[in-house]
Scaffold this motif. Structure first.
Motif, PDB file in Angstrom:
ATOM      1  N   LYS A 172       0.910  -0.755  -0.452  1.00  0.00           N
ATOM      2  CA  LYS A 172      -0.100   0.256  -0.143  1.00  0.00           C
ATOM      3  C   LYS A 172       1.241   1.152  -0.042  1.00  0.00           C
ATOM      4  O   LYS A 172       0.996   2.034  -0.252  1.00  0.00           O
ATOM      5  CB  LYS A 172      -0.996   0.107   1.185  1.00  0.00           C
ATOM      6  CG  LYS A 172      -2.025   1.321   1.364  1.00  0.00           C
ATOM      7  CD  LYS A 172      -3.351   0.930   3.028  1.00  0.00           C
ATOM      8  CE  LYS A 172      -4.337   1.832   2.930  1.00  0.00           C
ATOM      9  NZ  LYS A 172      -4.675   2.274   3.700  1.00  0.00           N
TER      10      LYS A 172
ATOM     11  N   HIS B  60       0.990   3.899  -3.211  1.00  0.00           N
ATOM     12  CA  HIS B  60       1.252   4.822  -3.464  1.00  0.00           C
ATOM     13  C   HIS B  60       1.849   6.076  -3.330  1.00  0.00           C
ATOM     14  O   HIS B  60       1.662   7.137  -4.508  1.00  0.00           O
ATOM     15  CB  HIS B  60       0.529   5.201  -1.713  1.00  0.00           C
ATOM     16  CG  HIS B  60      -0.466   6.773  -1.358  1.00  0.00           C
ATOM     17  ND1 HIS B  60       0.977   7.896  -0.481  1.00  0.00           N
ATOM     18  CD2 HIS B  60      -1.389   7.405  -1.483  1.00  0.00           C
ATOM     19  CE1 HIS B  60      -0.231   8.618  -1.339  1.00  0.00           C
ATOM     20  NE2 HIS B  60      -1.658   8.859  -0.846  1.00  0.00           N
TER      21      HIS B  60
ATOM     22  N   THR C 119       0.671  -3.446 -11.117  1.00  0.00           N
ATOM     23  CA  THR C 119       0.402  -4.541  -9.815  1.00  0.00           C
ATOM     24  C   THR C 119       1.016  -5.562  -9.371  1.00  0.00           C
ATOM     25  O   THR C 119       0.272  -6.574 -10.540  1.00  0.00           O
ATOM     26  CB  THR C 119      -0.903  -3.369  -9.348  1.00  0.00           C
ATOM     27  OG1 THR C 119      -1.540  -3.995 -10.093  1.00  0.00           O
ATOM     28  CG2 THR C 119      -1.045  -1.808  -9.858  1.00  0.00           C
TER      29      THR C 119
ATOM     30  N   ALA D  85      -3.057  -6.333  -5.386  1.00  0.00           N
ATOM     31  CA  ALA D  85      -3.520  -4.643  -4.752  1.00  0.00           C
ATOM     32  C   ALA D  85      -4.864  -4.039  -5.174  1.00  0.00           C
ATOM     33  O   ALA D  85      -5.286  -3.913  -4.285  1.00  0.00           O
ATOM     34  CB  ALA D  85      -2.059  -3.928  -5.662  1.00  0.00           C
TER      35      ALA D  85
ATOM     36  N   ASN E 175      -6.228   1.483  -2.470  1.00  0.00           N
ATOM     37  CA  ASN E 175      -5.226   1.118  -2.906  1.00  0.00           C
ATOM     38  C   ASN E 175      -5.834   1.635  -5.339  1.00  0.00           C
ATOM     39  O   ASN E 175      -5.730   1.903  -5.489  1.00  0.00           O
ATOM     40  CB  ASN E 175      -5.167  -0.020  -3.190  1.00  0.00           C
ATOM     41  CG  ASN E 175      -4.092  -0.627  -2.880  1.00  0.00           C
ATOM     42  OD1 ASN E 175      -3.163   0.492  -1.831  1.00  0.00           O
ATOM     43  ND2 ASN E 175      -2.847  -1.283  -2.548  1.00  0.00           N
TER      44      ASN E 175
END
Length: 180
Positions: free
Chosen positions: A64, A68, A80, A84, A90
């Motif tokens: 996470k 970000h 990803t 995710a 997310n």
């Protein structure tokens, strides 16, 4: 056209996020970023080691934070990890910071593509097919929810999927530049 600062690939393990992602990034002049590799680079530990020492919850926290940070950038294709989408934040960041492509793949194709893969901790069990089925049931609606576009990769080689995805994106996504 749907403008967004980043292109983001989501989907289950074995869908082709990395192999297709690298090719699509090159075609669009984007920086390719593998989120799982970014986690490894930041922590100095493999995904398997992280799972072993901090568990899935500890890994998801690192995922996470990394995602970000990555999505704050622009001009990237971010591949990803398969899980995710499990985190609601997310999913929000992905929708806000990118054009999201869901690379769909059947469990049967995943099993063929992954073969005897040993670097995916959640699959290091004898009941791989059941694990993949269970993940699909839980994650499929989340992939669909976050996606701007879905591409079924079953039966496609990475070059074939790249051509198809590039053609679709040319009509649906426009990269936007952001001032630093």
């Amino acid at each position: 056209m749907n403008p967004a600062p980043n292109l983001i690939l989501v989907g289950p393990t074995g869908a082709g996020k990395t192999s297709i992602g690298k090719r699509v990034a090159e075609r669009f002049g984007l920086v390719f970023v593998d989120a799982d590799q970014a986690i490894v680079d930041r922590t100095g530990a493999s995904i398997a080691t992280l799972f072993e020492h901090v568990g899935e919850a500890g890994f998801r926290e690192r995922e996470k934070a990394t995602l970000h940070e990555l999505l704050a950038g622009h001009g990237q294709l971010v591949s990803t990890g398969g899980g995710a989408v499990l985190d609601a934040d997310n999913r929000i960041w992905m929708k806000q910071r990118g054009y999201v492509v869901y690379l769909q793949v059947s469990v049967e194709a995943q099993l063929k593509r992954l073969g005897r893969c040993t670097n995916r901790p959640l699959l290091q069990r004898p009941d791989r097919e059941q694990v993949l089925q269970d993940m699909a049931v839980k994650r499929e609606p989340l992939y669909r929810d976050v996606a701007d576009l879905t591409l079924d990769t079953d039966g496609l080689t990475p070059p074939e999927a790249t051509v198809r995805l590039t053609q679709l994106l040319a009509h649906r996504w426009q990269p936007i530049e952001e001032n630093a």
